[in-house]
Design an enzyme around this catalytic site. Structure first.
Site, PDB file in Angstrom:
ATOM      1  N   CYS A   1       0.891  -1.161   0.000  1.00 33.37           N
ATOM      2  CA  CYS A   1       0.000   0.000   0.000  1.00 33.37           C
ATOM      3  C   CYS A   1       0.925   1.206   0.000  1.00 33.37           C
ATOM      4  CB  CYS A   1      -0.939  -0.022   1.193  1.00 33.37           C
ATOM      5  SG  CYS A   1      -0.163  -0.395   2.779  1.00 33.37           S
TER       6      CYS A   1
ATOM      7  N   GLY B   1       2.957   0.031   3.770  1.00 30.37           N
ATOM      8  CA  GLY B   1       2.991  -1.426   3.825  1.00 30.37           C
ATOM      9  C   GLY B   1       2.831  -1.976   5.225  1.00 30.37           C
TER      10      GLY B   1
ATOM     11  N   LYS C   1       1.675  -0.381  13.220  1.00 30.86           N
ATOM     12  CA  LYS C   1       1.950   0.557  14.312  1.00 30.86           C
ATOM     13  C   LYS C   1       0.845   0.521  15.365  1.00 30.86           C
ATOM     14  CE  LYS C   1       2.799   4.336  11.832  1.00 30.86           C
ATOM     15  NZ  LYS C   1       3.245   5.739  11.848  1.00 30.86           N
TER      16      LYS C   1
END
Lengths: 550, 652
Positions: B366, B369, B408
């Protein structure tokens, strides 16, 4: 009339049947007076399709060269496709189906020709008699009587010959009340709540008209159901606005001044073409697999189907709440008292009365609150979601009721003796059946048609043990509770078993269900075995002791 | 295992109504801090009641939890880390309303009698729920009474090297690379990465320089039978015309590592427009002309900001009082939430088809990623490999595609007080996609919905170390493995709760590959997630609980039968040969006889398991007359249940 006249081509070979999620089947197509039959005629795995003409909602035909295609849309929402070689054959078949599926006369329907292949253990026509119901009632209260005032259907054409009314009201008064109610549907007992003696009655609207007519006997009748000093609730299934407008046409609602002990609550439930259009839109949305998410959700919303479900359930919960929580008696009516009224009274009973959650109790409920209460099944179920004709009388009133029951069943999966399959079976038989149960619009018509003598009752078939076992809910454990469903939109769901039934494979869901049944059966076996072993051990120990004593 | 019991209880605490009483709680030393603040006569309002039904009780604040105990001693625990937002509403006649929104979608609405108290609580909660540093998180004070070797063992439970071995790498075409040993090439990747054997170090380094955040193409999943791979990376820094030979070689190496199909797919999971806009910033997507043998495909999953606001809209709708069906459905539509879930699953289905049907390798990316790429890679693997549909396998999948590859978590779940624009329900969407699959394949998963919900709970709870931080490097630097505990052993220990009783590992053996139906009508609103704590909306009898209990009971019964048979055998061998031996199975169950049998009466009740799961929440106990249905098995009276009807309101 001979059916043969309508069948232009009785048999065509090399017809190909297409159904979603099944491989195409090639075979011979036969038309009989009541069935469309397709048989693959192969020895190894002969596949056969038997379709009642009365199950066909609409047909379409298409041609590519000399290959004709007929698309058959059924009342149970299934869509099948037949590829017929030869234009003439195809046209003949199509017009024959058209004619056979739209027969005018009830007496030409399949139930009059159906000869059961099973032994009738119990005549379903006599399984649920009002007299039996009254006997149950009189064991707990003597405030009610069975009136034969409608014996020849002379007072109210849509009521059964016998009805349950307050003991203190004589037949003479009932006649006067009947004059004051739409279609002569005077208030009768629908449900007696054993727990607190409160009752639910149903009727049609009072004919107050614009000048506020009143009827002392009517007031006396419904007041007879109140305990001293207690108030009752009238649940009008129309909005206040609609009820007020009804006065212009001679109808109306109970005025506070004349019914001071009653509090009137309006709960709007839709009827007729609004419901029919809702069904058509819903099925259209479900049948289109290409919808993206936004379109699907907006189509689902636009159908309003779940809104109707919520409205009906809410009104039923309200009626149940008045009876069980408020300890008040309730009168339910709309206009004629044959549609939304029955949805409310029957669902309230499902909520309140554990008996209605058993198979037999539910059957009895359907007989009492729908068939005998005069829900016009023949009119309402003449066409289903694929109808093109804009007839005024068709409406999925009973299907909505079944859907509401399904919603409650989903929220209380252990409280019902029957499973979803039972509800789906009833849905199918109200639209097309080999049995006479749902023919006619009321008991009067049924008696004229001599259905009891000339046709088989659905209950005779269903209530045989081998058939019944198909509809049992493996999770059922009787409880005597009042069950309050949630009516929040987040708690309501699309009834996939009916509306997505033909639109997706349910293989994995079915297998999981089977696995669950196996697990439950295994549990029963294990319990039985442990008991047997315990008993055995106990015997051995007793023997030991006896031997010691010797 | 000692301490096991206690850790069960601790798990229950988090955001649930705990079984432990307050006194116990306060004596239990592992809960840091005592009650800091206590306010009496606080009202807890029913969120959906239009008549403002409420419970009165006392509200306590501790260092880690907010606790409310109502007059009937029922407890509501809220972990401070679970608090997403606190809001003070305008003063009313009955007091000062305080609304607390939690990350696990619990919303509580208190009314505090005195405004001062309310203000104090509000300020305390603001402070307590916003943590500035990792070591202030609950995980660092949470002590499940494990010794350090258990702690270490707990962290070793999931071993990714073992997992790659299970997939079949390293092998002739794929090898372990030590290029990122010191996180030098890519800070947000794990140390151990698998790459094609033909990808030399210069190629790796070159490729990583051409990829956003250095996230070059690496192996995510290897399909043994098809010899095809799922690889992942971030967007190329291609701008409008830039190219990188090493990166082109890298992709070629991936396609060459697949002997069954030289063509490979490159899936850009972003909408085409977003990818094109990125070109202006020197990023972008692969130019098919520069790469040989690739098929490039956009799949159109929206970015984290769209997802965040979508969830916000969803919650606004589902939280509305007196919601109509149409407002709910149009709100659901406008939120776009189910559209996004469908997009994620559609992308995974696309990926799976490439591998299963064409035996082609797929490279997924994306922008960075770590969000959409994680979703698509992990769901793809879950559809391809039944191992990920087991309890242990699902843990491995999350460790691999989410934790190790640097999703994250800290930023997305707002573990520390940070940039609100970084928050996004990407992982929640993954769980929801899995839930949708479990609905379509009720026998295909070893775990049940409760497992998914519990994981979601702990992603936000900050009670365990697994999801803390944003990447492995950060976790190592902060020594999470020494200072905190791993969630997985605790989940495994209570895995009975998470087992799907209908699970069949051999379920349709030809179906190790799941092919979900992604027609729109299959996607449903996940009520048990978004209304987890709004019990009045749930079915009042749970089939899952019932079947789970029954499945447990069956195991116990099987054991009982063995014991009884052994006893009888012993008795038989003791007794004279005169005794006629009957085959055991022939003894008919005779409950009546049993009840009169004096020996039976001395016995313990047969099963401790009661059938109270069938009881109906929200009904009066006085109504529970079970006696008439008593069978040979004694049934415990259902526990006291609350009176919660109020489904229909009276309106005139």
């Amino acid at each position: 009339m001979e059916f043969a006249e309508l069948i232009k081509t009785p048999r065509v070979d090399n017809v190909v049947l297409h159904r979603p999620f099944y491989p195409a089947v090639e075979g011979t197509l036969c038309l009989t007076g009541h069935h469309l039959i397709l048989s693959s005629r192969r020895q190894d795995d002969a596949e056969e399709l038997w379709l009642l003409h009365s199950n066909i909602d609409s047909t379409e035909k298409r041609f590519v060269g000399s290959l004709g295609t007929i698309i058959i849309k059924c009342k149970d929402l299934r869509i099948i496709q037949l590829d017929i070689p030869g234009m003439e054959e195809c046209l003949n078949i199509a017009s024959s189906i058209e004619a056979l599926s739209t027969l005018d006369s009830v007496t030409l329907m399949y139930p009059f020709f159906y000869r059961p292949m099973f032994e009738v253990v119990e005549d379903g026509w006599r399984s649920f008699l009002p007299e039996q119901e009254f006997e149950l009632l009189s064991s707990v209260t003597d405030e009610w009587r069975l009136s034969c005032i409608n014996k020849e259907f002379s007072v109210c054409p849509s009521y059964p010959p016998v009805v349950i009314v307050p003991k203190s009201i004589d037949d003479e008064a009932l006649r006067k009340v009947a004059m004051f109610r739409h279609g002569s549907r005077f208030p009768v007992l629908s449900y007696y709540h054993k727990k607190n003696g409160m009752v639910m009655m149903r009727s049609s609207q009072p004919l107050t008209g614009t000048n506020g007519r009143r009827c002392k006997e009517d007031e006396k009748l419904i007041n007879a159901t109140l305990r001293a000093g207690k108030r009752g609730y009238i649940i009008d299934t129309r909005s206040l606005n609609v009820a007020q407008q009804a006065r212009a046409k001679g109808g109306g609602f109970e005025q506070e001044a004349h019914y001071p002990q009653w509090r009137r609550i309006h709960k709007s439930i839709e009827r007729f073409n609004i419901l029919q259009e809702s069904l058509i839109k819903l099925v259209e949305a479900c049948n289109d697999q290409s919808h993206n998410m936004d379109r699907w959700l907006s189509k689902l919303e636009a159908s309003n189907w779940l809104t109707h479900i919520k409205e009906i359930l809410t009104a039923a919960c309200l009626a149940a709440q008045c009876i069980d929580r408020e300890g008040a008696s309730v009168l339910v009516h709309g206009t004629e008292g044959t549609d939304s009224t029955l949805q409310v009274t029957s669902l309230a009973q499902i909520i309140l009365d554990p008996r209605c959650r058993t198979i037999r109790g539910f059957e009895s409920l359907v007989v009492r609150e729908w068939l005998q209460a005069g829900h016009p099944f023949q009119q309402r179920c003449a066409q289903s979601a694929y109808s093109n004709s804009k007839q005024k009388w068709e409406a999925p009133v009973f299907l909505l009721f079944l859907d509401c029951v399904w919603q409650i069943l989903r929220q209380f999966p252990c409280s019902f003796e029957f499973s979803e399959h039972f509800l789906i079976m009833l849905f199918e038989h109200t639209y097309a059946s080999q049995f006479g149960t749902f023919l006619g619009n009321n008991e009067n018509e049924r008696s004229k048609l001599k259905l009891q003598q000339k046709t088989m009752s659905l209950w005779s078939w269903v209530n045989r043990p081998q058939e019944l076992s198909k509809y049992k809910n493996p999770l059922f454990e009787a409880n005597s509770l009042v069950i309050w469903p949630s009516v929040a939109p987040q708690s309501l769901q699309l009834w996939e078993g009916v509306f997505l039934r033909w639109n997706r494979s349910s293989k994995f869901l079915d297998e999981a269900y089977e696995e669950m049944v196996t697990l439950i059966e295994y549990n029963k076996q294990l319990k039985a075995k442990v008991n047997a072993l315990r008993r055995k051990l106990a015997e051995l120990e007793t023997d030991d002791r006896m031997q010691e004593n010797l | 295992m000692h301490g096991g019991e206690r850790s069960f209880a601790c798990l229950d605490f988090v955001g649930c109504i705990a079984v432990t009483k307050l006194e116990q709680f306060l004596c239990t030393s592992e809960f840091v801090g005592e009650v800091q603040c206590q306010v009496e006569q606080v009202k807890l309002l029913d969120r959906f009641s239009t008549s403002n039904k409420s419970l009165t009780g006392t509200l306590y604040l501790t260092a880690t939890h907010l606790l409310f105990i109502d007059s009937s001693q029922r407890e509501t625990w809220i972990l401070h880390h679970h608090i997403a937002a606190v809001e003070k509403l305008p003063l009313t006649t009955s007091g000062c309303p305080l609304v607390i929104q939690c990350k696990n979608f619990r919303i509580v609405h208190f009314v505090v009698p005195r405004e001062r108290d309310c203000h104090d609580i509000y300020n305390s909660l603001l402070q307590l729920s916003r943590t500035a540093q990792y070591d202030e998180l609950y995980a660092f004070s949470y002590n499940p009474k494990q010794n350090s070797s258990e702690q270490v063992k707990g962290w070793q439970l999931i071993d990714l090297a073992e997992e790659y071995k299970r997939m079949g790498v390293p092998n002739a075409n794929w090898q372990l690379s030590d290029a990122n040993r010191d996180y030098k090439i890519c800070e947000t990747y794990p140390k151990e990465l698998y790459v094609p054997r033909t990808a030399s170090k210069p190629i790796i380094v070159g490729s990583s320089k051409f990829r956003s955040k250095g996230r070059f193409p690496v192996l995510s999943y290897y399909h043994k039978d098809k010899e095809a791979a799922i690889c992942r990376c971030s967007q190329p820094l291609s701008g409008f015309s830039a190219r990188c030979l090493e990166d082109e070689h890298m992709l070629q190496a991936i396609s060459k590592a697949n002997p069954s199909n030289r063509f490979m797919y490159v899936m850009d999971t972003r909408p085409k427009l977003n990818a094109m806009a990125n070109r202006a910033a020197g990023k972008g997507y692969e130019n098919e002309d520069n790469y040989s043998n690739i098929r490039f495909q956009f799949v159109g999953i929206e970015n984290i900001h769209v997802m965040r606001s979508s969830l916000q809209k969803l919650l606004e709708v589902s939280g509305t009082k007196g919601l109509s069906v149409n407002d709910f459905l149009s709100g659901l539509e406008n939120s776009g939430w189910l559209r996004h879930i469908k997009a994620v699953l559609d992308a995974a289905v696309f990926l799976v088809k490439a591998i299963a049907v064409e035996s082609a390798s797929v490279l997924v990316h994306c922008s960075d990623g770590w969000d959409r790429t994680s979703q698509v890679c992990s769901l793809g693997a879950l559809l391809l490999d039944s191992y990920y549909r087991t309890i242990k396998g699902f843990m491995v999948l999350i460790e691999k595609d989410w934790i190790s590859f640097g999703h994250k978590f800290s930023d997305r779940c707002c573990q520390l007080d940070g940039d609100p624009k970084e928050i996004s329900p990407v992982f929640t969407q993954f769980l929801e996609s899995v839930w949708n699959l479990t609905e379509q394949f009720p026998q295909g998963f070893e775990y049940n919905e409760a497992f998914l919900l519990q994981i979601h709970e702990h992603v936000h709870s900050c009670q365990f170390g697994n999801f803390l931080g944003n990447c492995q490097k950060e976790r190592e630097e902060l020594k999470f493995k020494e200072k905190t505990y791993s969630l997985w052993p605790f989940l495994l220990e209570e895995q009975k709760k998470y087992q799907n009783p209908l699970y069949n590992p051999d379920f349709s053996p030809e179906l190790t590959l799941l092919e979900p139906n992604t027609v729109s009508f299959n996607f449903k609103f996940w009520r048990n997630m978004y209304h987890q704590f709004d019990r009045s909306m749930h079915p009042r009898q749970s089939v899952l609980d019932l079947i789970m209990n029954m499945s447990e009971q069956n195991k116990q019964l099987e054991k009982d039968i063995k014991e009884l048979e052994a006893k009888i055998k012993r008795k038989n061998s003791q007794s004279d040969a005169v005794l006629v031996k009957e085959p055991l199975q022939s003894a008919p169950p005779a409950p009546m006889a049993l009840k009169t049998s004096p020996c039976f009466k001395k016995e313990q009740p047969l099963m401790p398991v009661n059938d109270s799961v069938r009881t109906i929440e929200g009904s009066n106990t006085a109504d529970n007359r079970y006696s008439e249905f008593m069978e040979e098995f004694s049934k415990a009276e259902p526990a006291v249940v609350s009176l919660e009807y109020g489904v229909a309101r009276m309106t005139c």
